[in-house]
Design an enzyme around this catalytic site. Structure first.
Site, PDB file in Angstrom:
ATOM      1  CB  CYS A  34      -1.245  -0.378   1.192  1.00 24.67           C
ATOM      2  SG  CYS A  34      -0.557  -0.228   2.553  1.00 24.67           S
ATOM      3  CG  ASP A  36      -0.640   3.440   3.714  1.00 28.05           C
ATOM      4  OD1 ASP A  36      -0.057   4.334   2.618  1.00 28.05           O
ATOM      5  OD2 ASP A  36      -1.644   2.546   4.247  1.00 28.05           O
ATOM      6  CB  CYS A  59      -4.587   3.758   5.469  1.00 26.39           C
ATOM      7  SG  CYS A  59      -4.310   2.031   6.863  1.00 26.39           S
ATOM      8  CB  CYS A 103      -3.217  -0.934   9.449  1.00 21.76           C
ATOM      9  SG  CYS A 103      -3.754  -1.408   7.463  1.00 21.76           S
TER      10      CYS A 103
END
Ligand code: FES
Length: 140
Positions: A34, A36, A59, A103
């Protein structure tokens, strides 16, 4: 699954955002999929995490996970901080949607990376602290 109220609260009002100057340990990890990035700063005194700050370019679930994780390790011993796994963070948040579980792994890995950095800077070995592995950040 919707985000829990606690996730929304941590996302809207993240705790411990920022940087620590001359931090005892800094950990930066990224998720290759992603893109991130999460950075954690630790101020360690003896074996206690006196202060912790984080910066997350990611996120909402990553922000909420970092916020919750920093709250969970602040004031704790290094040993206790190592028990703050992504599972513990997810439990604290009251759950995350399955697609967002990775995450919370980012938060756990950033803490580990910061503790590794601390151990390297001081030439010490801490039980349970290992170097961050590149493959942790990929989903193969
Ligand atoms: Fe990448 Fe959440 S989607 S950390």
């Amino acid at each position: 699954m919707e985000y829990t109220e606690k996730v929304m609260d941590h996302f809207a009002n993240p705790r411990n955002v920022g940087e620590i100057e001359n931090a005892s340990g800094i950990g930066e990890v990224g998720n290759a999929q992603c893109g991130d990035i999460m950075k954690i700063f630790l101020d360690i005194d003896g074996d206690v995490v006196k202060d912790v700050k984080f910066k997350t370019f990611g996120c909402g679930a990553a922000v909420a996970s970092s916020s919750a994780a920093t709250e969970m390790i602040k004031g704790k011993t290094i040993k206790e901080a190592l028990n703050v796994t992504n599972k513990a963070v997810v439990e604290d948040l009251g759950g995350l949607p399955p697609a967002k579980l990775h995450c919370s792994v980012l938060a756990q890995e950033a803490i580990m990376a910061a503790l590794w950095d601390y151990s390297q800077k001081n030439g010490i070995t801490i039980e349970g602290v290992r170097p961050p592995r590149a493959e942790d950040h990929h989903h193969e």
